[in-house]
Design a protein around this motif. Sequence first.
Motif, mmCIF file in Angstrom:
data_model
loop_
_atom_site.group_PDB
_atom_site.id
_atom_site.type_symbol
_atom_site.label_atom_id
_atom_site.label_comp_id
_atom_site.label_asym_id
_atom_site.label_seq_id
_atom_site.Cartn_x
_atom_site.Cartn_y
_atom_site.Cartn_z
ATOM 1 N N LYS A 1 -1.042 9.862 -6.837
ATOM 2 C CA LYS A 1 -0.580 8.779 -5.958
ATOM 3 C C LYS A 1 -1.705 7.773 -5.744
ATOM 4 C CE LYS A 1 3.059 11.156 -3.410
ATOM 5 N NZ LYS A 1 3.618 11.452 -2.055
ATOM 6 N N GLN A 2 -1.335 6.594 -5.302
ATOM 7 C CA GLN A 2 -2.326 5.559 -5.031
ATOM 8 C C GLN A 2 -3.020 5.821 -3.697
ATOM 9 O OE1 GLN A 2 -0.237 1.774 -5.336
ATOM 10 N NE2 GLN A 2 -0.887 1.563 -7.464
ATOM 11 N N GLN B 1 -5.901 9.750 -0.708
ATOM 12 C CA GLN B 1 -5.287 9.699 -2.032
ATOM 13 C C GLN B 1 -4.832 11.091 -2.405
ATOM 14 O OE1 GLN B 1 -7.671 7.910 -5.112
ATOM 15 N NE2 GLN B 1 -5.867 7.532 -6.383
#
Length: 116
Positions: free
Chosen positions: A43-44, A39
């Motif tokens: 951001k995911q 990660q």
Amino acid sequence: QVQVVESGGGLVQPGGSLRLSCAVSGSIFSIRNMGWYRQAPEKQRELVASISRGGSTNYAEPVKGRFTISRDNAKNTVYLQMNSLKPEDTAVYYCNVDNVRGMDYWGKGTLVTVSS
């Protein structure tokens, strides 16, 4: 209680290498899949690589040819060899494991920073 502990992160220059390790301990029963996620800031979390108990591997497109996942079933440990690192590989890397009962476990993560 199951413990998942990552190690090996750090600061590395672009083009360099790092090897991450993840050790699993406790009453996890039979581990099935082991994997690495990452990660980056804002951001995911995304899958980086995974490996089945039998050794079948899966890689995210951005790391194919640069990263290699492996595991030692006797030690309940999974590794991620990262070569030709790029600044965009900078992220917290998390270990994930699941078992034949459908339960999964996460580590707390290890930070990898690729910068000159």
